[in-house]
Motif scaffolding. Sequence first.
Motif, mmCIF file in Angstrom:
data_model
loop_
_atom_site.group_PDB
_atom_site.id
_atom_site.type_symbol
_atom_site.label_atom_id
_atom_site.label_comp_id
_atom_site.label_asym_id
_atom_site.label_seq_id
_atom_site.Cartn_x
_atom_site.Cartn_y
_atom_site.Cartn_z
ATOM 1 N N VAL A 1 52.410 47.131 35.707
ATOM 2 C CA VAL A 1 51.959 47.658 36.996
ATOM 3 C C VAL A 1 50.657 46.969 37.380
ATOM 4 C CG1 VAL A 1 53.035 49.922 36.625
ATOM 5 C CG2 VAL A 1 50.647 49.558 35.946
ATOM 6 N N ALA A 2 50.342 47.016 38.659
ATOM 7 C CA ALA A 2 49.078 46.467 39.157
ATOM 8 C C ALA A 2 48.081 47.594 39.405
ATOM 9 C CB ALA A 2 49.311 45.690 40.448
ATOM 10 N N LEU A 3 46.806 47.276 39.223
ATOM 11 C CA LEU A 3 45.711 48.185 39.548
ATOM 12 C C LEU A 3 44.812 47.422 40.514
ATOM 13 C CD1 LEU A 3 44.201 50.850 39.073
ATOM 14 C CD2 LEU A 3 43.142 49.792 37.056
ATOM 15 N N VAL A 4 44.884 47.782 41.792
ATOM 16 C CA VAL A 4 44.314 46.956 42.852
ATOM 17 C C VAL A 4 43.000 47.550 43.354
ATOM 18 C CG1 VAL A 4 44.737 45.862 45.083
ATOM 19 C CG2 VAL A 4 46.649 46.306 43.532
ATOM 20 N N TYR A 5 41.961 46.730 43.330
ATOM 21 C CA TYR A 5 40.643 47.145 43.802
ATOM 22 C C TYR A 5 40.269 46.413 45.096
ATOM 23 C CZ TYR A 5 40.046 49.368 39.291
ATOM 24 O OH TYR A 5 40.212 50.173 38.196
ATOM 25 N N GLY A 6 39.357 47.034 45.845
ATOM 26 C CA GLY A 6 38.828 46.410 47.048
ATOM 27 C C GLY A 6 39.509 46.824 48.335
ATOM 28 N N ARG A 7 40.417 47.798 48.290
ATOM 29 C CA ARG A 7 41.082 48.256 49.501
ATOM 30 C C ARG A 7 40.092 49.022 50.390
ATOM 31 N NH1 ARG A 7 45.696 45.244 49.646
ATOM 32 N NH2 ARG A 7 47.308 45.957 48.226
ATOM 33 N N ASP A 8 40.394 49.048 51.678
ATOM 34 C CA ASP A 8 39.522 49.764 52.615
ATOM 35 C C ASP A 8 39.613 51.272 52.436
ATOM 36 O OD1 ASP A 8 38.464 47.510 53.966
ATOM 37 O OD2 ASP A 8 40.321 47.317 55.119
ATOM 38 N N GLU A 9 40.815 51.766 52.189
ATOM 39 C CA GLU A 9 41.063 53.204 52.139
ATOM 40 C C GLU A 9 40.933 53.719 50.703
ATOM 41 O OE1 GLU A 9 41.490 56.830 52.408
ATOM 42 O OE2 GLU A 9 41.551 55.745 54.335
ATOM 43 N N PRO A 10 39.957 54.599 50.420
ATOM 44 C CA PRO A 10 39.789 55.104 49.046
ATOM 45 C C PRO A 10 41.035 55.802 48.509
ATOM 46 C CG PRO A 10 37.863 55.632 50.374
ATOM 47 C CD PRO A 10 38.897 55.097 51.317
ATOM 48 N N GLY A 11 41.813 56.412 49.394
ATOM 49 C CA GLY A 11 43.013 57.098 48.947
ATOM 50 C C GLY A 11 44.033 56.175 48.309
ATOM 51 N N LEU B 1 41.683 42.023 42.308
ATOM 52 C CA LEU B 1 40.706 42.198 43.385
ATOM 53 C C LEU B 1 41.333 41.635 44.657
ATOM 54 C CD1 LEU B 1 37.563 40.873 41.430
ATOM 55 C CD2 LEU B 1 38.390 43.239 41.567
ATOM 56 N N TRP B 2 42.202 42.421 45.265
ATOM 57 C CA TRP B 2 42.981 41.921 46.387
ATOM 58 C C TRP B 2 42.647 42.589 47.726
ATOM 59 C CZ3 TRP B 2 48.359 42.123 43.544
ATOM 60 C CH2 TRP B 2 48.465 40.984 42.732
ATOM 61 N N GLY B 3 41.725 43.531 47.724
ATOM 62 C CA GLY B 3 41.467 44.254 48.960
ATOM 63 C C GLY B 3 40.585 43.504 49.937
ATOM 64 N N PHE C 1 37.907 36.385 42.003
ATOM 65 C CA PHE C 1 37.642 36.001 40.616
ATOM 66 C C PHE C 1 36.203 36.340 40.211
ATOM 67 C CE2 PHE C 1 41.027 33.158 42.101
ATOM 68 C CZ PHE C 1 42.003 33.453 41.161
ATOM 69 N N ASP C 2 35.602 37.288 40.892
ATOM 70 C CA ASP C 2 34.242 37.707 40.575
ATOM 71 C C ASP C 2 34.215 38.285 39.152
ATOM 72 O OD1 ASP C 2 31.998 39.615 40.241
ATOM 73 O OD2 ASP C 2 31.567 39.168 42.339
ATOM 74 N N PRO C 3 33.505 37.646 38.212
ATOM 75 C CA PRO C 3 33.564 38.102 36.819
ATOM 76 C C PRO C 3 32.977 39.484 36.598
ATOM 77 C CG PRO C 3 31.926 36.371 37.085
ATOM 78 C CD PRO C 3 32.675 36.448 38.376
ATOM 79 N N ASP C 4 31.964 39.854 37.352
ATOM 80 C CA ASP C 4 31.379 41.181 37.186
ATOM 81 C C ASP C 4 32.362 42.266 37.622
ATOM 82 O OD1 ASP C 4 28.945 40.198 36.213
ATOM 83 O OD2 ASP C 4 28.131 39.967 38.233
ATOM 84 N N LEU C 5 33.000 42.055 38.758
ATOM 85 C CA LEU C 5 33.987 43.031 39.212
ATOM 86 C C LEU C 5 35.191 43.073 38.274
ATOM 87 C CD1 LEU C 5 34.008 42.491 43.097
ATOM 88 C CD2 LEU C 5 32.868 44.289 41.783
ATOM 89 N N LEU D 1 46.518 43.849 28.773
ATOM 90 C CA LEU D 1 45.862 43.517 30.029
ATOM 91 C C LEU D 1 46.303 42.139 30.512
ATOM 92 C CD1 LEU D 1 42.288 44.724 29.049
ATOM 93 C CD2 LEU D 1 43.750 45.808 30.757
ATOM 94 N N LYS D 2 46.586 42.050 31.802
ATOM 95 C CA LYS D 2 46.896 40.767 32.444
ATOM 96 C C LYS D 2 45.833 40.552 33.515
ATOM 97 C CE LYS D 2 50.252 38.435 35.403
ATOM 98 N NZ LYS D 2 51.393 38.616 36.333
ATOM 99 N N SER D 3 44.862 39.734 33.206
ATOM 100 C CA SER D 3 43.681 39.628 34.063
ATOM 101 C C SER D 3 43.625 38.310 34.814
ATOM 102 C CB SER D 3 42.415 39.747 33.217
ATOM 103 O OG SER D 3 41.239 39.534 33.995
ATOM 104 N N PRO D 4 43.165 38.340 36.061
ATOM 105 C CA PRO D 4 42.790 37.086 36.707
ATOM 106 C C PRO D 4 41.742 36.369 35.857
ATOM 107 C CG PRO D 4 42.825 38.876 38.302
ATOM 108 C CD PRO D 4 42.966 39.505 36.946
ATOM 109 N N TYR D 5 41.711 35.060 35.958
ATOM 110 C CA TYR D 5 40.832 34.273 35.107
ATOM 111 C C TYR D 5 39.732 33.589 35.910
ATOM 112 C CZ TYR D 5 39.244 30.437 32.127
ATOM 113 O OH TYR D 5 38.469 29.557 31.417
ATOM 114 N N PRO D 6 38.492 34.072 35.763
ATOM 115 C CA PRO D 6 37.372 33.353 36.373
ATOM 116 C C PRO D 6 36.985 32.194 35.463
ATOM 117 C CG PRO D 6 36.560 35.306 35.267
ATOM 118 C CD PRO D 6 38.067 35.307 35.095
#
Length: 237
Positions: free
Chosen positions: A84-94, A123-125, A132-136, A152-157
């Motif tokens: 599954v994906a866990l997507v951060y950065g969306r406009d809507e908190p819901g 980090l697609w929002g 690819f921001d490493p801190d985020l 974990l399947k992580s984007p790679y900075p």
Amino acid sequence: MYDGFEDPGETLDHVLEADPDGILASVPFLRRFESRIAAADVHTIGTIDLLYDSTLPGQHEDAEIHTQVFSAADAAEVADAAKVALVYGRDEPGVLKENAEFVARASEACRAADIPLVVEPTLWGNRVTDEFDPDLLAHANRLAFELGADILKSPYPTAGFEPIAANAPQPMYIAGGPAVDTDREVLEMVRGACDAGALGVMFGRNIWQRDDPAAVIDALSSIVHGDTTVEEAATQL
């Protein structure tokens, strides 16, 4: 439809020619080609969610549609693990609230189905300026394993990945993202990720959109399993 995937069966055959460690695909894809995949004797991971950024098929906009479409039990019928994906950065908190709750439920369901869960924090929002921001990504991966990820399947900075991998209590693999320009760039990405603590890769377009997917898989396998240099791996291209 992505270039190179016009004939899914043909694409799958090209990939399987190189004896990959596994195949990650949707549950229906794995079910459709179950006999071919079984004959190849590879591990399988079934994606149980779906992301849309438009209500029109094949269009790319900025919609925030992410939903579960299959169950852990569905995945367990045709796969060794679920993703599954866990997507951060969306406009809507819901949207994040529902996503996080879905990941936690999926983790529980996978334990009941006796299969591991792969979580891909992304980090697609619209609020993200650098996916690819490493801190985020460090925070995103931590929250992913706290929600129940077994893998974990992580984007790679290209910089800052080592502390992300070091902080992960679960096995970490890198995602490929959009296809890069050259085969050598793929090898350099994987060599760098392995040096920084990744156990391997879960690539899509950077495999099946290459001119010779089988050769790239062979080269990547030599890095991941044989600890070869980029130059040594490139001789297999």
